[in-house]
Scaffold this active site. Structure first.
Site, mmCIF file in Angstrom:
data_model
loop_
_atom_site.group_PDB
_atom_site.id
_atom_site.type_symbol
_atom_site.label_atom_id
_atom_site.label_comp_id
_atom_site.label_asym_id
_atom_site.label_seq_id
_atom_site.Cartn_x
_atom_site.Cartn_y
_atom_site.Cartn_z
ATOM 1 N N ASP B 164 0.784 -1.239 0.000
ATOM 2 C CA ASP B 164 0.000 0.000 0.000
ATOM 3 C C ASP B 164 0.815 1.288 0.000
ATOM 4 O O ASP B 164 0.329 2.295 -0.495
ATOM 5 C CB ASP B 164 -0.962 -0.024 1.197
ATOM 6 C CG ASP B 164 -2.030 1.050 1.107
ATOM 7 O OD1 ASP B 164 -2.382 1.448 -0.028
ATOM 8 O OD2 ASP B 164 -2.526 1.501 2.148
ATOM 9 N N HIS B 414 2.124 3.507 7.365
ATOM 10 C CA HIS B 414 2.039 4.372 6.182
ATOM 11 C C HIS B 414 0.822 5.296 6.171
ATOM 12 O O HIS B 414 0.628 6.026 5.206
ATOM 13 C CB HIS B 414 2.113 3.545 4.895
ATOM 14 C CG HIS B 414 1.059 2.483 4.775
ATOM 15 N ND1 HIS B 414 1.189 1.237 5.339
ATOM 16 C CD2 HIS B 414 -0.144 2.482 4.165
ATOM 17 C CE1 HIS B 414 0.123 0.519 5.061
ATOM 18 N NE2 HIS B 414 -0.706 1.248 4.356
#
Lengths: 907, 907
Positions: B164, B414
């Protein structure tokens, strides 16, 4: 016997012994909260039953029953404390047959231990307003038999469970009592009724569901669930919900155990205020929930642990996994008396302008198709028995009755025949019925071949309702088999589309029969309609031969005059069609629009569709009226009938004015009905209705039309001392008597708005591929008699309407040597006795249901006990043994021991 | 040793033996489709990590990791063919500790058998643009150690998995290689890059991730996944998806097996066209999927069965349950050569006007807090070791480093330090860091008590960044402990808010230290700011005594002149702040707005915030500039530093004009940079950047500013033959060189629109309870040197900035007899060697990481090998044994055997 249904199988089965499920212990003097994990799985609604089973079309609605059952069983196996109930056998059956033996064994054990309990247990949870008792009994039997065969006594549901249907019929309660249920729970009732019952602690009551049966034979303990069928606010732990899970790691930011326990105690105590005992029930689940049962159970486990832990600190709340039967057992132990109720729970309103009375009529074509299919199924069942083993596999191939039986069972669902499903789902129900009938046609053909001795090809003209039959239209000589599934002879007007101008019709003895050929401009492609009165023997058939007559038509013979008596009392407005314009949801009083569920006219006075009918008298027996381009009517008096037939054709309903329309027919008479009228319940017992009145509370009437509508399954009437005007319908419809002397019946609805009850579509049915509104045709039978004689007319009329003869056709004359007439009975049954069921049960056993069809006191001649000798019933079957069962055929009658409930004195 | 990190533990552990998971057999010559069931579980994003674990706040997003793991394990146990991979140990660890021993045993068996495989395995899936290598190594170590301790070698992930993150850093690849991963898979890359690689079959490649390390030490096989990390279109069987399930009952209306098999074959064949081997991988899962794993597995089981059944009819497709390591093993067996890549995957654009370069700067305050917290954690780790067992439980109570370690690990996610989470989640990350620091303060206090011999109360002025410290503001006499976590001495400007006008400052030897008191109108409530240069020894502390001087201030002594050299080259615009107005999504070219992820100025030229700065020279060392009401800057030259400090304060950013703003500072110089600039990767190796250029494909540049932005973790520079201007940052920021000689750095962003990448909020940070935009302060260190000497300056500068000294305060003078100065090292390490990690490992073992911090060739003096004698490292600890591990400390270095991959020749 009296007004009841007797159910028998022939051949002795093993003795069933009932054991009770293992209920968790409760704590005396504490408030015991029975948590009932459950899922409500519609057998079709926004998606088809297949789509719901598999989880297809999740873009419409996230729901997949295969996963629900996978998941629940897995979770039950993980913790023996847990409980679950399952309701809809249509789904359970499909799931079960896909399971490996190891899983089946594990599930049997869960059932034996009461961890998985079946409630209701029919094929579906039937609609109560628009279903016919005959089809309801069949669908219950189908589901309950599967449970019995698969799980034995532990699989027998003790509790009836109609948590979603939109109003509750007394005949349903009566049937549930006769099926051996100990109690009944539901979720929806009129908002005023609920408020009143909360105040008086009468949300649990004793329903005396029949005027004809001796108490407690039709008494049914009835409980109204606290939150519809949902969990209390804040406690929905399904994947479809957003309520906070129990977060019990004290290290985490969102630790909420104290908050959850406190909110739960508040919810429980608040609910306890509205019920009588120290036990309350909470339905922990909702529509298609438990697809991921772990979410529910993991949090329920914690809830139970944390709430009960507080008892050490003085908490008086005890929470437990439970089931409706465990809860019911505690109510029974409380040994209280319960308020008696003798009327029903119609109509259902969820608020002042929100009466769920539209669905009594929604999708009139589907409602009719369902009714016709019921007749076909009974015929199929009977002929499967009468024709013997070759019926299922014979000269016409392999056929079966199961496909139609299952299709009919699915069609009883409360979003099926009710008309409250999406259009694509309605199409699916119809497709299933059609497919079922295809399977049955093979049985019928095989059976008739066996009975008649002829395997000549047989055609079923399924489109006779729109006057289309390629065979009769083209053939110069054909024969017509008229099968009668009633236990007494029938006379039936056969109407066939033909193209020649004159025909000879011979009966089974070769005797000519009177027939007429009428020119029909208004239906089909055929030039003429051939009409003759056919007769058929009880549970049997007669064969007629039809051939073109070369020498032109004979003169028609007229047997009787115009329906003078009816014309006199039911005045000239008899045939006037009217319409309501539907509310569009933009009124200042309420934003409720008419929709699939809800009827809400935008004015209390209907509009006349046309004041001047174009009237054409074809013969003395028939008058045709055209009220503008989309409403017409044919009035007929058959020579041998005491009833007047009004055949109506409505549609496409115009919508160019931007208004939905709800079309009614109104019969105005001089009968002094004083605000009182009568409607039947599921086609059986008749209830008294009074305008702007409810028997159990002071009604505040807010919708003068919609709030007075009631379901009419097969008949409605008004009467005074001298006269009774009875209307027998050919399908379920909504109706009322808004004015004294007047009966109105809603025929068709075409609407442009959704009514916000979930279906998410306006009820705007189309015809074929063009965006034309659907055209619907039907017939009403009117009978005018002295009140004392009315039932003698309407009871047989209604049964004839439900079980219409099946016509089948063969090209050419009857094959030489074939048997042209047959009856399965040794003699006709008495008029009071109806053969409700005759079907194959085991390999050497049959299921029969004999029904006394006259309500108490309604007929001097017929509302009396009768005796039937089962040994001498059938002409071709030898009865070697008979055992009586309960109504749903899942318990021997002498083993049916129901909980006894005491009514409150003085009621 | 060279530019690398060496990791050691002291004390010998048992020998780890790796076994490979059991991969399903593949079929040679067929197209083998590796189905990889997986879930992507963000460690915070739209919900907090707690909420994601429990499934709280499902109104924001339906996601509950506890249920995912419950469900997946249950499904794996049902069928040994099935496989699953799990990634985020932060979640797995929580789940594991709540499991009973029976479940833990079952899961161990799944892991041993390769049915449950861990991939990546760090605490989270870290961001790659805005994380510092030090914190990434820590979070990976935390997760991998848990897996090692719990599952042994079978729990060691073979594959790194960053499906991702929004762009991929070379330093991450280098770290993964040094951690022993055999390969790396990710999902997102520039859309032009992907198109190019699909065409050239280069979606699988060999990444040579370091210029300094000898191949193949930092080589990492890298695969780009075919559908991001989602299944192919039409094959998502999660509860969150609507794709049709496999409906395989031929009796049902919706039977679709043929359709599914055909669609799957088409998808597989199409995917195979874009990859080199007869093996392709399909990621069967996505965000928070598998909460109800049965839906996935039931359909995948059927898919595999039905697709492979067709092989009998000639199908050439073989589909199997697989894992990334099984897939990787097949790629390795293919024995091909792979294109070599030496740059990185920044910036990431998903379309022409959609560059994910905003998050390089989003939430600058959180980014700074994370960086500060990293320093605090290292200090806490070190003092826990140096202070001995009483550090964890001592005079100040019980403390721990785990809480901050886990908070820091979570912050590497993230959607954490990246700034792309919802505001409430950003608050949660900050709260966790603050809470972790509270636990560490106890460790630090206990340790300093043990080391100094004094248990005097110790205050940490955590609000010194806004010039607030109640103790220094009120006290007449206090002492300051300056702890230095670097392995060499430090000199640090201490700035304290005070209210008296003159102070005496004495060092640990009692010698007076020069100090100044400056009047500060612009910050805090204190009247003055006391400034002095503190020194502290390596891995130790020094104590300063401060007392109010009654006789007024002494004259300040000025040690050096203004920063003439810098002023010369970096011209007067040095201090000009500028801003871009953010696109609002209403442009005709593209509807992309600037948001948390995406930077898209509505014009390529920034606006000057103010042309005329109100400038105030406090002393020769400090110039203050006010550019209007919401931007100001202080420029300082410290006497002992070769760097110029620019302390910027930005906010509240005005939005009354309806425009979001992205504020930059731009340093203009006369350096002939020729479109080339340099930025670091995760604070370590530096990469060359060129404007409007990508090393591996012909760039079509569509966003002249945003398309040239790169992440700056700790430094950026421009240079020509003579000069190098280096900027060292105090947090991760985005930056670029849009004009030759110019470096711009984005400082702050305040936006009014969401950028439609999922976060669903505009990035509009507030200050306190009032709807005022957040004010952010930070500092840039500028150094101007000849290029050959630049690293000698910026390497230590950057480390000092990351590991700033920790100040702690005690009221009154130092307690008599207490040790005022301490060093944990026998001697300072060479300048090239950084002590990256010193922390407790086992009860009698420590983890240390020694880092050579000079990149190859960047320093004549330091980019050479060095030797460190571990036996003589510590002053108070006796080293009895040393074992070297891989970078993530989950494998002995001599047992780290990675798959070997061959680069394509001529590259």
């Amino acid at each position: 016997f009296r007004f009841t249904v007797l159910t028998f199988v022939i051949a002795v089965g093993e003795v069933l012994t009932a054991t009770s499920g293992s209920c968790h212990a409760t704590v005396p003097n504490m408030l015991n909260v029975h948590l009932v994990p459950h899922t409500h799985d519609d057998v079709g609604w926004l998606k088809t039953v297949d789509q719901y089973f598999y989880g297809g079309r999740n873009d419409i609605q996230h729901a997949g029953v295969q996963y629900i059952l996978d998941s629940v069983v897995g979770q039950l196996l993980q913790n023996p404390e847990r409980r679950f109930i399952y309701v809809e056998t249509a789904f359970f059956y499909r799931w079960w047959k896909n399971q490996p033996p190891s899983m089946q064994k594990a599930v049997r054990q869960l059932v034996d231990q009461g961890r998985l309990e079946f409630v209701n247990g029919g094929w579906c949870m039937s609609d109560e307003a628009t279903t016919h008792y005959s089809a309801v009994i069949d669908q219950m039997t189908l589901g309950l038999r599967f449970l019995n065969d698969t799980f034995g006594p532990c699989g027998r549901p003790r509790v009836a469970w109609h948590i979603d249907p939109f109003g509750h019929a007394r005949e349903h309660a009566s049937m549930f009592a006769q099926m051996g249920y100990d109690g009944f729970f539901f979720g929806r009732l009129d908002y005023q009724d609920r408020t009143n019952r909360i105040r008086t602690l009468e949300q649990e009551l004793l329903w005396r569901a029949s005027e004809s049966l001796e108490p407690p034979y039709a008494d049914l303990f009835t409980g109204i669930l606290p939150n519809g069928y949902n969990p209390p606010k804040g406690f929905c732990w399904d994947q479809s919900c957003d309520d906070a899970p129990i977060m019990d790691d004290p290290d985490l930011e969102d630790y909420n155990v104290d908050d959850v326990v406190q909110r739960f105690a508040a919810a429980a105590n608040s609910q306890a205020m509205a019920y009588k005992t120290k036990h309350i029930i909470m339905t922990m689940g909702s529509d298609f929930q438990y697809e991921n049962a772990n979410l529910w159970y993991k949090n329920l486990d914690k809830l139970i642990r944390y709430v009960n832990t507080r008892q050490a600190n003085g908490s008086q709340i005890n929470v437990l996994y439970s089931t409706p039967s465990c809860y019911l057992q505690e109510l029974h132990r409380a040994n209280l008396t319960w308020t008696l109720k003798t009327d029903d729970f119609f109509p259902y309103a969820d608020d002042a302008h929100n009466f769920w009375t539209g669905y009594f009529t929604s999708r009139p074509a589907l409602k009719r198709y369902e009714r016709v299919s019921n007749g076909r199924l009974q015929t199929c069942n009977q002929l499967e028995v009468l024709g013997g083993p070759s019926s299922r596999k014979g000269p016409f191939g392999a056929g079966d009755s199961e496909t139609l039986r299952e299709a009919m069972a699915v069609a009883q669902h409360h979003d099926a025949v009710s008309g409250t499903e999406k259009q694509h789902v309605a199409n699916d129900y119809a497709r299933r019925l059609a497919n079922g009938w295809q399977h049955c046609q093979v049985v019928v053909s095989n059976s008739l071949a066996a009975l008649s001795g002829s395997s000549a090809g047989r055609i079923y003209c399924d489109n006779l309702n729109v006057s289309a039959c390629p065979l009769t239209e083209a053939s110069k000589k054909f024969s017509v088999n008229v099968y009668n599934s009633l236990a007494r002879p029938v006379v039936w007007p056969v109407r066939l589309p033909v193209n020649a101008s004159a025909y000879t019709v011979l009966d089974a003895t070769g005797t000519p029969v009177d027939s007429t050929q009428q020119v029909r401009k208004d239906r089909g492609y055929a030039v003429n309609e051939l009409v003759f009165q056919a007769q058929a023997p009880p549970l049997g058939y007669s064969t007629y031969s039809v051939s073109v007559l070369q020498n032109g038509p004979p003169s028609a013979s007229v047997k009787s005059g115009p329906p003078a008596a009816i014309q006199n009392k039911v005045r000239s407005t008899l045939s006037v069609c009217l319409r309501y314009n539907a509310s569009d949801g933009k009124s200042s009083i309420s934003d409720q629009a008419s929709g699939a569920y809800i009827f809400r006219p935008n004015s209390s006075s209907p509009f006349i569709i046309s004041c001047t009918a174009e009237t054409e008298s074809i013969q003395l027996q028939e008058v045709r009226q055209q009220f503008g381009p989309w409403v017409s009517q044919v009035i007929r008096l058959h020579s041998n009938s005491k009833a007047l037939e009004m055949e109506w054709t409505v549609g496409p309903v115009p919508i160019a004015d931007g208004l939905g329309k709800e079309v009614i027919t109104r019969l105005d008479s001089s009968i002094a009905s004083s605000g009182v009228f009568y409607t039947d319940s599921n086609g059986r017992e008749v209830l008294r209705r009074k305008k702007d009145f409810r028997p159990t509370w002071d009604l505040r009437q807010t919708e003068p039309v919609a709030g007075n509508y009631y379901p009419i399954n097969s008949r409605a009437y008004i009467k005074d001392d001298k006269d009774q005007l009875t209307v027998v319908t050919d399908r379920s419809q909504g109706g009322s008597s808004i004015h004294d002397g007047s009966l109105e019946i809603m025929l068709h609805r075409r609407l442009l708005h959704d009514d916000w009850r979930g279906v998410g579509e306006p009820l705007n049915e189309m015809s074929g591929v063009f965006p034309l509104g659907l055209v619907v045709r039907g017939r009403l039978l009117l009978s005018l008699t002295p009140p004392a004689l009315a039932a003698d007319a309407h009871r047989p009329l209604a049964q004839e309407n439900v079980l219409q003869p099946l016509l089948s056709f063969t090209e050419g004359g009857p094959p030489p040597g074939s048997l042209l007439e047959f009856s399965g009975l040794q003699a006709a049954l008495p008029p009071a006795v109806h053969l409700l069921t005759l079907s194959q049960w085991g390999q050497d056993s049959l299921l029969i249901r004999l029904e006394h069809q006259f309500q108490t006191k309604e007929s001097k001649e017929h509302s009396v006990p009768f005796t039937v000798n089962l040994q001498k019933l059938f002409s071709t079957l030898k009865v070697v043994g008979v055992s009586e069962l309960n109504l749903s055929a899942n318990q021997w009658i002498d083993e049916m021991k129901r909980l006894d409930w005491r009514p409150k004195m003085g009621m």
